[in-house]
Design a protein around this motif. Structure first.
Motif, PDB file in Angstrom:
ATOM      1  N   SER A   1     -26.689  -3.859   1.862  1.00 35.15           N
ATOM      2  CA  SER A   1     -26.040  -2.398   1.103  1.00 35.15           C
ATOM      3  C   SER A   1     -24.790  -2.442   1.940  1.00 35.15           C
ATOM      4  CB  SER A   1     -27.087  -1.608   1.415  1.00 35.15           C
ATOM      5  OG  SER A   1     -28.025  -1.706   0.504  1.00 35.15           O
ATOM      6  N   LYS A   2     -25.031  -2.399   3.403  1.00 35.42           N
ATOM      7  CA  LYS A   2     -23.933  -2.421   4.548  1.00 35.42           C
ATOM      8  C   LYS A   2     -22.815  -3.159   4.168  1.00 35.42           C
ATOM      9  CE  LYS A   2     -26.502  -0.304   8.138  1.00 35.42           C
ATOM     10  NZ  LYS A   2     -26.911  -0.147   9.534  1.00 35.42           N
ATOM     11  N   GLY A   3     -23.003  -4.449   3.711  1.00 38.27           N
ATOM     12  CA  GLY A   3     -21.984  -5.360   3.349  1.00 38.27           C
ATOM     13  C   GLY A   3     -21.241  -5.087   2.076  1.00 38.27           C
ATOM     14  N   LEU A   4     -22.079  -4.383   1.154  1.00 39.47           N
ATOM     15  CA  LEU A   4     -21.457  -3.995  -0.075  1.00 39.47           C
ATOM     16  C   LEU A   4     -20.504  -2.955   0.167  1.00 39.47           C
ATOM     17  CD1 LEU A   4     -24.449  -4.181  -2.475  1.00 39.47           C
ATOM     18  CD2 LEU A   4     -22.114  -5.507  -2.696  1.00 39.47           C
ATOM     19  N   CYS A   5     -20.755  -1.910   1.156  1.00 45.60           N
ATOM     20  CA  CYS A   5     -20.088  -0.881   1.487  1.00 45.60           C
ATOM     21  C   CYS A   5     -18.691  -1.209   2.155  1.00 45.60           C
ATOM     22  CB  CYS A   5     -20.396   0.020   2.503  1.00 45.60           C
ATOM     23  SG  CYS A   5     -21.919   1.018   1.802  1.00 45.60           S
ATOM     24  N   ILE A   6     -18.427  -2.502   2.897  1.00 45.41           N
ATOM     25  CA  ILE A   6     -17.476  -2.924   3.397  1.00 45.41           C
ATOM     26  C   ILE A   6     -16.481  -3.523   2.302  1.00 45.41           C
ATOM     27  CG2 ILE A   6     -16.324  -4.925   4.821  1.00 45.41           C
ATOM     28  CD1 ILE A   6     -18.802  -4.197   6.531  1.00 45.41           C
ATOM     29  N   VAL A   7     -17.173  -4.378   1.009  1.00 46.64           N
ATOM     30  CA  VAL A   7     -16.361  -4.818   0.319  1.00 46.64           C
ATOM     31  C   VAL A   7     -15.669  -3.861  -0.563  1.00 46.64           C
ATOM     32  CG1 VAL A   7     -16.740  -6.264  -1.933  1.00 46.64           C
ATOM     33  CG2 VAL A   7     -17.918  -7.012   0.172  1.00 46.64           C
ATOM     34  N   PHE A   8     -16.587  -2.961  -1.031  1.00 50.61           N
ATOM     35  CA  PHE A   8     -15.821  -1.713  -1.825  1.00 50.61           C
ATOM     36  C   PHE A   8     -14.830  -0.820  -0.965  1.00 50.61           C
ATOM     37  CE2 PHE A   8     -19.530  -2.506  -4.365  1.00 50.61           C
ATOM     38  CZ  PHE A   8     -18.968  -2.918  -5.600  1.00 50.61           C
ATOM     39  N   GLY A   9     -14.880  -0.944   0.036  1.00 52.70           N
ATOM     40  CA  GLY A   9     -13.997  -0.147   0.982  1.00 52.70           C
ATOM     41  C   GLY A   9     -12.725  -0.731   1.040  1.00 52.70           C
ATOM     42  N   VAL A  10     -12.720  -2.095   1.038  1.00 49.60           N
ATOM     43  CA  VAL A  10     -11.559  -2.835   1.057  1.00 49.60           C
ATOM     44  C   VAL A  10     -10.997  -2.683  -0.525  1.00 49.60           C
ATOM     45  CG1 VAL A  10     -10.531  -5.216   0.869  1.00 49.60           C
ATOM     46  CG2 VAL A  10     -12.052  -4.480   2.824  1.00 49.60           C
ATOM     47  N   ALA A  11     -11.799  -2.670  -1.591  1.00 53.16           N
ATOM     48  CA  ALA A  11     -11.380  -2.884  -3.061  1.00 53.16           C
ATOM     49  C   ALA A  11     -10.765  -1.459  -3.122  1.00 53.16           C
ATOM     50  CB  ALA A  11     -12.696  -3.082  -3.961  1.00 53.16           C
ATOM     51  N   CYS A  12     -11.331  -0.412  -2.793  1.00 54.64           N
ATOM     52  CA  CYS A  12     -10.957   0.900  -3.138  1.00 54.64           C
ATOM     53  C   CYS A  12      -9.428   1.326  -2.458  1.00 54.64           C
ATOM     54  CB  CYS A  12     -11.912   2.149  -2.813  1.00 54.64           C
ATOM     55  SG  CYS A  12     -13.293   1.884  -3.718  1.00 54.64           S
ATOM     56  N   THR A  13      -9.503   0.669  -1.127  1.00 53.26           N
ATOM     57  CA  THR A  13      -8.344   0.879  -0.587  1.00 53.26           C
ATOM     58  C   THR A  13      -7.078   0.027  -1.163  1.00 53.26           C
ATOM     59  OG1 THR A  13      -9.384   1.128   1.327  1.00 53.26           O
ATOM     60  CG2 THR A  13      -7.181   0.830   1.925  1.00 53.26           C
ATOM     61  N   SER A  14      -7.400  -1.000  -1.533  1.00 46.64           N
ATOM     62  CA  SER A  14      -6.360  -1.876  -2.088  1.00 46.64           C
ATOM     63  C   SER A  14      -5.760  -1.555  -3.775  1.00 46.64           C
ATOM     64  CB  SER A  14      -6.765  -3.278  -2.379  1.00 46.64           C
ATOM     65  OG  SER A  14      -6.990  -3.831  -1.192  1.00 46.64           O
ATOM     66  N   MET A  15      -6.628  -0.687  -4.287  1.00 51.91           N
ATOM     67  CA  MET A  15      -6.440  -0.035  -5.478  1.00 51.91           C
ATOM     68  C   MET A  15      -5.458   1.005  -5.249  1.00 51.91           C
ATOM     69  SD  MET A  15      -7.202  -0.701  -8.668  1.00 51.91           S
ATOM     70  CE  MET A  15      -6.052   0.148 -10.019  1.00 51.91           C
ATOM     71  N   ALA A  16      -5.380   1.557  -4.080  1.00 45.47           N
ATOM     72  CA  ALA A  16      -4.303   2.820  -3.752  1.00 45.47           C
ATOM     73  C   ALA A  16      -2.737   2.166  -4.117  1.00 45.47           C
ATOM     74  CB  ALA A  16      -4.484   3.161  -2.475  1.00 45.47           C
ATOM     75  N   VAL A  17      -2.625   0.992  -4.137  1.00 45.20           N
ATOM     76  CA  VAL A  17      -1.299   0.543  -4.193  1.00 45.20           C
ATOM     77  C   VAL A  17      -0.800   0.872  -5.725  1.00 45.20           C
ATOM     78  CG1 VAL A  17       0.244  -1.502  -4.337  1.00 45.20           C
ATOM     79  CG2 VAL A  17      -1.537  -1.259  -2.519  1.00 45.20           C
ATOM     80  N   ALA A  18      -1.973   0.464  -6.866  1.00 49.12           N
ATOM     81  CA  ALA A  18      -1.559   0.734  -8.143  1.00 49.12           C
ATOM     82  C   ALA A  18      -1.257   2.123  -8.389  1.00 49.12           C
ATOM     83  CB  ALA A  18      -2.488   0.041  -8.850  1.00 49.12           C
ATOM     84  N   ALA A  19      -1.980   3.050  -7.748  1.00 49.57           N
ATOM     85  CA  ALA A  19      -2.069   4.557  -7.917  1.00 49.57           C
ATOM     86  C   ALA A  19      -0.747   4.985  -7.761  1.00 49.57           C
ATOM     87  CB  ALA A  19      -2.990   5.034  -7.026  1.00 49.57           C
ATOM     88  N   SER A  20       0.236   4.528  -7.043  1.00 42.51           N
ATOM     89  CA  SER A  20       1.484   4.941  -6.596  1.00 42.51           C
ATOM     90  C   SER A  20       2.264   4.961  -8.091  1.00 42.51           C
ATOM     91  CB  SER A  20       2.123   3.994  -5.564  1.00 42.51           C
ATOM     92  OG  SER A  20       2.423   2.686  -5.961  1.00 42.51           O
ATOM     93  N   GLN A  21       1.904   4.163  -9.092  1.00 40.84           N
ATOM     94  CA  GLN A  21       2.572   3.951 -10.432  1.00 40.84           C
ATOM     95  C   GLN A  21       2.003   5.034 -11.678  1.00 40.84           C
ATOM     96  OE1 GLN A  21       5.177   2.020 -10.284  1.00 40.84           O
ATOM     97  NE2 GLN A  21       4.696   1.866  -8.061  1.00 40.84           N
ATOM     98  N   MET A  22       1.123   5.639 -11.219  1.00 41.62           N
ATOM     99  CA  MET A  22       0.286   6.484 -12.201  1.00 41.62           C
ATOM    100  C   MET A  22       0.963   8.006 -12.503  1.00 41.62           C
ATOM    101  SD  MET A  22      -3.676   5.444 -11.426  1.00 41.62           S
ATOM    102  CE  MET A  22      -4.263   3.725 -11.544  1.00 41.62           C
TER     103      MET A  22
END
Length: 631
Positions: free
Chosen positions: A387-408
């Motif tokens: 579960s803790k490892g999944l938190c790290i994985v999704f933390g990276v994924a959500c942060t990276s997704m912010a790049v696309a948010a700049s175009q929304m």
């Protein structure tokens, strides 16, 4: 067009950085505290749902902070500034959403003893429906979280000049840190602290904004003169962006998809020590929603009153409407050390709470719905580390997704559009399971597919071909008092750019208010699901566990026992069939329980797999009192 001289605004002082840094230090400290305090409790239940022993007050504050994110702190005042005070009508939507969630959805989820919301779908339908819904939720939440990570980073970039993407990654790192260390308890208590910071930030802006506008009466008169107080517009046109009906009806469906069946909300509710605490947390949270909404709307009115004759956006002082609020803050608070930092901390509080809630919810559904289905015999300690490892994985994924948010585009519309396109069909799916006892798994799966297709059709079409100003109806803004760069207005001699070709659907179907995306998804999902169920053969009532349904007609037909009985479609449910226990749980009496094969054919004995169900005693125990909680 004419160019104007920017009056300039204040800059961050050392005290602003101190206040801002304190937010990150305290948030991280809470995560460390719970990591140390709970180090001997290694169960995944303790990490993901706080041992299901949380009380209502911190959960209520957490719910408010999680969903009143930086999207609200920055976007809502901008909406009021440009479109008027109709945004306050969301208060009605919030009321209806909390009522339905507390009285309709939470009792079903709490009594079934689930950890992941999508466990319900396997108990009610089958594993295929559960996995499909889980994958949709994961994609929806990652995209939405990207928007709310980007929003405060934009504010920080506007007011301090910090590197935009450096701010994004700093946010993601801090959220992932305390979420991974402390689990749900750290998330909930950090949210409670951040809720206080959000209110303090808004209060600072409102007090100083009132002062610079010459008092409440003066600001109110300026807003009235600028047509910002027109709240009630009863035009039924679904293409209009914000009317009473789009907000009251469309807003209710949109936020019900966020609150009623969203893992992040339900996870907090089922972490409460009792169903009563879960409901009370929702109603207390409603007060918090109203408070933040009023603060955001009043801030928007103060901002308009201040810039009534020199709009920073039209004058080119800011490049996007979502930068108006931080610009306003630096303009009126820039000379007061520490206060700009408090507001930016306010915006970041909204984001930290939302991102942490999303990371924790994503880790929970992935672990419960995917990992545990693939690996059946995981130890409790190993489950916690996964579960803790999944938190790290999704933390990276959500942060990276912010790049696309700049175009929304605008953050409020982008965020609610995402929730509408996915949340409406998901709300329809759970509605089929909870409200309509005869729905089978084929109807549920088919309805979900049809609802997703329809929602994305109108949503993507609206993004590619946005509605014209005649439907959005932005209110007039003025630059009459702005100081021109030179006295000669530059007049373009270029030929006007021809309007791009638009398909026939662009001015009707694609121009639908973004708040109706969720309603469209819900209607299509429910209608298609019921039709497919009718064609393929409805469920037999005796195959459905009564814990998993709350027929809506049962509430409507309260005056007739005959019609109420018809609404249950043969599902055993009355007091003669149920045993109620002192601890608030209940179970089927042995003589009324059935062992007939369920309609989906995949789970031969669904009750025996239900969390908290004891097959020998045929009862549902309080999941919060399970042995796993006290490891």
């Amino acid at each position: 067009m004419p160019e104007f001289v920017s009056p300039g605004v204040g800059v961050f002082s050392i005290w602003d950085y101190v206040v801002f840094a304190a937010l990150f230090v305290v948030s991280s400290g809470i995560g460390i505290f719970f990591a140390v305090k709970e180090r001997k409790k290694s169960s995944s239940s303790e990490f993901l749902v706080g041992g299901k022993q949380m009380s209502c007050v911190p959960v209520a504050l957490s719910l408010t902070a999680s969903f009143m994110s930086a999207v609200t702190v920055l976007g809502a005042p901008s909406e009021v500034y440009r479109f008027g005070g109709a945004f306050i009508l969301f208060g009605f939507s919030y009321s209806m959403v909390v009522l339905f969630t507390a009285e309709l959805f939470v009792p079903v989820f709490y009594r079934s003893g689930i950890t992941s919301t999508y466990e319900y779908l396997e108990l009610r339908f089958n594993k295929t429906v559960r996995i499909a819904a889980t994958l949709i939720y994961i994609m929806q939440t990652i995209v939405y979280t990207g928007v709310v990570v980007y929003a405060p980073a934009l504010a920080l970039n506007q007011v301090t000049g910090f590197n935009l993407w450096g701010s994004v990654f700093a946010t993601g790192i801090v959220c992932t840190f305390y979420c991974t260390l402390g689990g749900l308890k750290a998330v909930v208590w950090t949210d409670a602290f951040q809720m206080v910071v959000m209110v303090l930030g808004f209060l600072t802006v409102m007090v100083q904004g009132t002062i610079v506008n010459g008092g409440v009466t003066s600001a109110w008169e300026k807003a009235k003169a600028g047509s910002r107080l027109g709240v009630f517009d009863f035009d039924p046109d679904p293409l209009r962006r914000h009317t009473f009906w789009t907000i009251a009806v469309g807003g209710t469906f949109t936020w019900l998809g966020i609150y009623g069946v969203n893992q992040s909300t339900i996870q907090r509710c089922i972490s409460c020590k009792s169903e009563k605490h879960a409901k009370l947390a929702l109603y207390l949270n409603l007060i918090g929603l109203w408070v933040i909404l009023v603060c955001a709307v009043f801030s928007g009115l103060l901002m308009f009153a201040y810039y009534k004759n020199c709009d920073p956006w039209s004058a080119g002082f800011v490049s996007a409407p979502d930068q108006l609020m931080p610009y306003f803050v630096m303009d009126i608070l820039g000379s007061l050390p520490g206060l700009p930092g408090l507001f930016v901390a306010c915006a970041f509080s909204g984001t930290l709470s939302t991102v942490a809630a999303s990371i924790n919810a994503l880790a929970t559904v992935t672990y419960e719905d995917l990992v545990k289905n693939c690996f059946k015999n995981l130890s409790s300690r190993l489950g916690t580390w996964i579960s803790k490892g999944l938190c790290i994985v999704f933390g990276v994924a959500c942060t990276s997704m912010a790049v696309a948010a700049s175009q929304m585009g605008g953050v409020v519309q982008a965020a609610l559009s995402i929730h509408g396109m996915c949340g409406g069909p998901m709300l329809g799916l759970f509605s089929l399971g909870i409200l309509f006892p005869w729905t089978n798994w084929k109807g549920a799966a088919g309805g979900l597919a049809m609802g997703i297709a329809m929602s994305f059709w109108v949503g993507i079409g609206g993004f590619v071909y946005p509605a014209g100003p005649d439907k959005a109806l932005p209110l007039p803004l003025s630059t009459n008092s702005c100081l021109p760069l030179n006295m000669t207005e530059i007049i373009s001699t270029l030929a006007p750019t021809p309007a791009p070709d638009r398909p026939a659907l662009a001015d009707n179907w694609y121009s639908m208010s973004y708040l109706y995306y969720s309603a469209v998804g819900w209607i299509v999902t429910v209608i298609a699901g019921l039709l497919i169920t009718t064609v393929t053969g409805p469920n037999r009532g005796e195959d459905v566990n009564p814990v998993l349904i709350r027929p809506v007609c049962n509430l409507i037909c309260f005056w007739s026992e005959k019609y109420k009985e018809m609404c249950w479609c043969g599902v055993p449910h009355d007091a003669d069939c149920m045993e109620f226990h002192d601890n608030g749980t209940f179970s089927m009496k042995p003589e009324t329980s059935t062992n007939k094969e369920p309609q989906n054919g995949l789970n031969k004995d669904p009750e025996n797999t239900m969390p908290g169900y004891n097959p020998e005693e045929k009862s549902y125990s309080n999941p919060g009192l399970s042995k796993d909680t006290h490891l």
